[in-house]
Design a protein around this motif. Sequence first.
Motif, PDB file in Angstrom:
ATOM      1  N   LYS A 138      24.742  85.325  16.780  1.00  0.00           N
ATOM      2  CA  LYS A 138      24.910  85.457  15.203  1.00  0.00           C
ATOM      3  C   LYS A 138      23.950  86.469  14.693  1.00  0.00           C
ATOM      4  CE  LYS A 138      26.460  80.752  14.917  1.00  0.00           C
ATOM      5  NZ  LYS A 138      25.987  79.270  14.593  1.00  0.00           N
ATOM      6  N   ILE A 139      22.837  87.042  15.652  1.00  0.00           N
ATOM      7  CA  ILE A 139      21.709  87.944  15.201  1.00  0.00           C
ATOM      8  C   ILE A 139      22.337  89.114  14.713  1.00  0.00           C
ATOM      9  CG2 ILE A 139      19.878  88.964  15.863  1.00  0.00           C
ATOM     10  CD1 ILE A 139      18.965  86.501  17.732  1.00  0.00           C
ATOM     11  N   ASP A 140      22.004  89.505  13.522  1.00  0.00           N
ATOM     12  CA  ASP A 140      22.012  90.822  13.201  1.00  0.00           C
ATOM     13  C   ASP A 140      20.858  91.512  13.132  1.00  0.00           C
ATOM     14  OD1 ASP A 140      22.438  93.221  11.416  1.00  0.00           O
ATOM     15  OD2 ASP A 140      23.038  92.157   9.674  1.00  0.00           O
ATOM     16  N   ILE A 141      20.448  92.795  13.825  1.00  0.00           N
ATOM     17  CA  ILE A 141      19.406  93.285  13.841  1.00  0.00           C
ATOM     18  C   ILE A 141      19.043  94.356  12.764  1.00  0.00           C
ATOM     19  CG2 ILE A 141      19.090  92.527  16.465  1.00  0.00           C
ATOM     20  CD1 ILE A 141      19.886  95.558  17.190  1.00  0.00           C
ATOM     21  N   SER A 142      19.923  94.672  12.066  1.00  0.00           N
ATOM     22  CA  SER A 142      20.005  95.785  11.166  1.00  0.00           C
ATOM     23  C   SER A 142      18.485  95.253  10.300  1.00  0.00           C
ATOM     24  CB  SER A 142      20.929  96.036  10.227  1.00  0.00           C
ATOM     25  OG  SER A 142      21.448  94.822   9.552  1.00  0.00           O
ATOM     26  N   LEU A 143      17.680  96.336   9.724  1.00  0.00           N
ATOM     27  CA  LEU A 143      16.774  96.098   8.894  1.00  0.00           C
ATOM     28  C   LEU A 143      16.937  95.600   7.613  1.00  0.00           C
ATOM     29  CD1 LEU A 143      13.783  97.153   9.048  1.00  0.00           C
ATOM     30  CD2 LEU A 143      14.197  99.071   7.859  1.00  0.00           C
ATOM     31  N   LYS A 144      16.087  94.569   7.410  1.00  0.00           N
ATOM     32  CA  LYS A 144      16.354  93.656   6.042  1.00  0.00           C
ATOM     33  C   LYS A 144      14.803  93.806   5.546  1.00  0.00           C
ATOM     34  CE  LYS A 144      20.640  92.317   6.957  1.00  0.00           C
ATOM     35  NZ  LYS A 144      21.342  92.962   7.721  1.00  0.00           N
ATOM     36  N   THR A 145      14.787  93.486   4.289  1.00  0.00           N
ATOM     37  CA  THR A 145      13.444  93.544   3.754  1.00  0.00           C
ATOM     38  C   THR A 145      12.866  92.102   3.796  1.00  0.00           C
ATOM     39  OG1 THR A 145      14.510  93.170   1.477  1.00  0.00           O
ATOM     40  CG2 THR A 145      13.798  95.321   2.141  1.00  0.00           C
ATOM     41  N   LYS A 146      13.703  91.067   3.688  1.00  0.00           N
ATOM     42  CA  LYS A 146      13.431  89.634   3.759  1.00  0.00           C
ATOM     43  C   LYS A 146      13.473  89.161   5.286  1.00  0.00           C
ATOM     44  CE  LYS A 146      14.014  88.402  -1.072  1.00  0.00           C
ATOM     45  NZ  LYS A 146      13.393  87.330  -1.790  1.00  0.00           N
ATOM     46  N   ILE A 147      12.766  88.271   5.803  1.00  0.00           N
ATOM     47  CA  ILE A 147      12.605  87.755   6.981  1.00  0.00           C
ATOM     48  C   ILE A 147      14.186  86.703   7.138  1.00  0.00           C
ATOM     49  CG2 ILE A 147      11.480  86.225   8.959  1.00  0.00           C
ATOM     50  CD1 ILE A 147       8.938  87.340   7.547  1.00  0.00           C
ATOM     51  N   LEU A 183       8.598  78.795   7.907  1.00  0.00           N
ATOM     52  CA  LEU A 183       7.810  79.155   6.931  1.00  0.00           C
ATOM     53  C   LEU A 183       8.165  80.721   6.676  1.00  0.00           C
ATOM     54  CD1 LEU A 183       4.563  77.238   8.038  1.00  0.00           C
ATOM     55  CD2 LEU A 183       5.801  77.163   5.774  1.00  0.00           C
ATOM     56  N   LEU A 184       8.243  81.552   7.737  1.00  0.00           N
ATOM     57  CA  LEU A 184       8.616  82.930   7.797  1.00  0.00           C
ATOM     58  C   LEU A 184       9.923  83.233   7.118  1.00  0.00           C
ATOM     59  CD1 LEU A 184       7.649  83.817  11.435  1.00  0.00           C
ATOM     60  CD2 LEU A 184       6.584  84.753   9.255  1.00  0.00           C
ATOM     61  N   LEU A 185      10.821  82.146   7.265  1.00  0.00           N
ATOM     62  CA  LEU A 185      12.105  82.593   6.415  1.00  0.00           C
ATOM     63  C   LEU A 185      11.981  83.076   5.063  1.00  0.00           C
ATOM     64  CD1 LEU A 185      14.830  80.155   8.016  1.00  0.00           C
ATOM     65  CD2 LEU A 185      14.727  82.655   8.157  1.00  0.00           C
ATOM     66  N   GLY A 186      12.694  84.119   4.731  1.00  0.00           N
ATOM     67  CA  GLY A 186      12.774  84.418   3.316  1.00  0.00           C
ATOM     68  C   GLY A 186      11.596  85.217   2.909  1.00  0.00           C
TER      69      GLY A 186
END
Length: 149
Positions: free
Chosen positions: A76-85, A126-129
């Motif tokens: 399910k992992i999408d490794i594209s760059l995102k601004t939120k974790i 805690l990291l999510l979002g």
Amino acid sequence: MNELKEFLLRKCNQVIDEKLESIQQGIRSYQLDLVTETKSSAGDKHETGRAMLQLEMEKLGQQYQEVLAQKDTLLKIDISLKTKIQLGSLVCANGVFYFLGTSLGKIKIKEETIMVISIHSPIGRLLLGKQNEDSFLFNHKNIQIEQVF
């Protein structure tokens, strides 16, 4: 940075595949022991031996299912760059690199150690979002997010 994340994802899949193979070998070994136990024993000792082998096989079966669930998470992992974790993010926080995937622990790449963690782990939740420059408390320490990849 996407190349690093692709490499990490491949490495995680390799670790999971090795775990699955190891568990399958254990199950095959217990199945062989079960057949041998049937041929060579009689009486109460025989029944106890069979029951122990079957319990061990059940434990391995449960472990196999858990590792399969980890493999599903990796798919399910999408490794594209995102601004939120989120799942698939690579994060540098307080000089420590975290890859949000599944709980595999430390993976060493050249001189860098990357912690591969689940989004369900205490620090993963805690990291999510969060995003660059956000901070939070973890184990009575202030954690500063330096970079999200």
